[in-house]
Design a protein around this motif. Sequence first.
Motif, PDB file in Angstrom:
ATOM      1  N   UNK C  41       0.748  -1.184   0.298  1.00  0.00           N
ATOM      2  CA  UNK C  41      -0.053   0.256  -0.172  1.00  0.00           C
ATOM      3  C   UNK C  41       0.772   1.786   0.095  1.00  0.00           C
ATOM      4  N   UNK C  43       0.590   4.712   1.116  1.00  0.00           N
ATOM      5  CA  UNK C  43      -0.322   6.170   1.474  1.00  0.00           C
ATOM      6  C   UNK C  43      -0.489   7.150   1.277  1.00  0.00           C
ATOM      7  N   UNK C 103      -4.772   5.857  -0.095  1.00  0.00           N
ATOM      8  CA  UNK C 103      -4.173   4.635  -0.110  1.00  0.00           C
ATOM      9  C   UNK C 103      -4.425   3.103  -1.168  1.00  0.00           C
ATOM     10  N   UNK C 104      -3.537   3.858  -2.240  1.00  0.00           N
ATOM     11  CA  UNK C 104      -3.211   3.007  -3.152  1.00  0.00           C
ATOM     12  C   UNK C 104      -2.939   1.570  -3.254  1.00  0.00           C
TER      13      UNK C 104
END
Lengths: 142, 142, 142
Positions: C41, C43, C103-104
């Motif tokens: 993740x 963020x 968040x990606x």
Amino acid sequence: MNAMPREPLQGELTVKTGTRTELVNVTRKVAEILPAAFSGICHVFVPHTTAAVTINENADPDVGHDILAEIGRLVPDHNPVFRHAEGNSAAHVKAALLGSGVSIPVARGKLMLGTWQGIFFCEFDGPRSRRIVVQLTPAPDS
Amino acid sequence: MNAMPREPLQGELTVKTGTRTELVNVTRKVAEILPAAFSGICHVFVPHTTAAVTINENADPDVGHDILAEIGRLVPDHNPVFRHAEGNSAAHVKAALLGSGVSIPVARGKLMLGTWQGIFFCEFDGPRSRRIVVQLTPAPDS
Amino acid sequence: MNAMPREPLQGELTVKTGTRTELVNVTRKVAEILPAAFSGICHVFVPHTTAAVTINENADPDVGHDILAEIGRLVPDHNPVFRHAEGNSAAHVKAALLGSGVSIPVARGKLMLGTWQGIFFCEFDGPRSRRIVVQLTPAPDS
């Protein structure tokens, strides 16, 4: 996070709210459960559907007042379109708008919040006894 | 997460929406892709700009109705200020307000949702075939 | 994330905004700080109380215009209910509505954004010099 014995990475806080809608500053309570060596993400999660969590100004309490007042103006309690029989649909909508979680970067036990930021539990259908789940996900230091 | 062979920590779900605006309960689909031994964060991410994801009441479907109705009242489809030629600016605004991701703590394969909480895909410009990316980040148990 | 020496998992970006309210596309800047081998993740966190971060359309800048215009209509600058003496309460409310972080999911160094998605810093009280903290939490590949 490599020290033995490991400290737990999931914790829980409780909040007692005293009125219908309220922002409760939980920054210190969250900070206190961070292990000193922890780096990564601290996720603060609200397991309720008429409450939320947000990050905003820690210094002037008038900001919290203004946020609650404006959200209350946008989403009034009574609305002919609401069907939910419990009568607290506005609280559910406010919870959806502000969100059930915030993620904060942590470096060696310290929340990387900005100077003016604090973490606020958002009560929209109180007073109640509420829970907050804190989940840490580590990002090992180099 | 230490068992061998490791299970994948990123998954994908698909959702077919049937109408213009709609909440689709994806709680079970998300829960099913969690490895039994996983603890940490489950992040549910929507890779679309006119859809979102939110956590709200799982029990009474009237709550979902009321949330969509109120967001629709706040952000009407037609607005003289909108410039975007596709005519779906309201859907983009709603997506920005509700957000493209939610993070849920997980303990040993179980989503730590509250009693009344479910995870809902929010369609604001359907009907369409949509994707959801689920990313797990582990927090090793002590 | 197993290569030696490890690359840092926390970074910082700066953004200079040029006007009062503005969306600044920071997708490329965020992408550039991802290690090639990183999965997990990403963020993106905004340590300010009158700014936010959101994910929305990357292609047509009219979408950003429409989002800012509609949020500005919903939360006007002047409101008799506001008490905060600095006069920027609307910016605080907008920051709370859009949120301080996104968040990606990342797979092997690549943001798993949808085709039309970009990451936008949201200025609500500019022009200012602003910071963005990027925190990576790893999800080891199998």
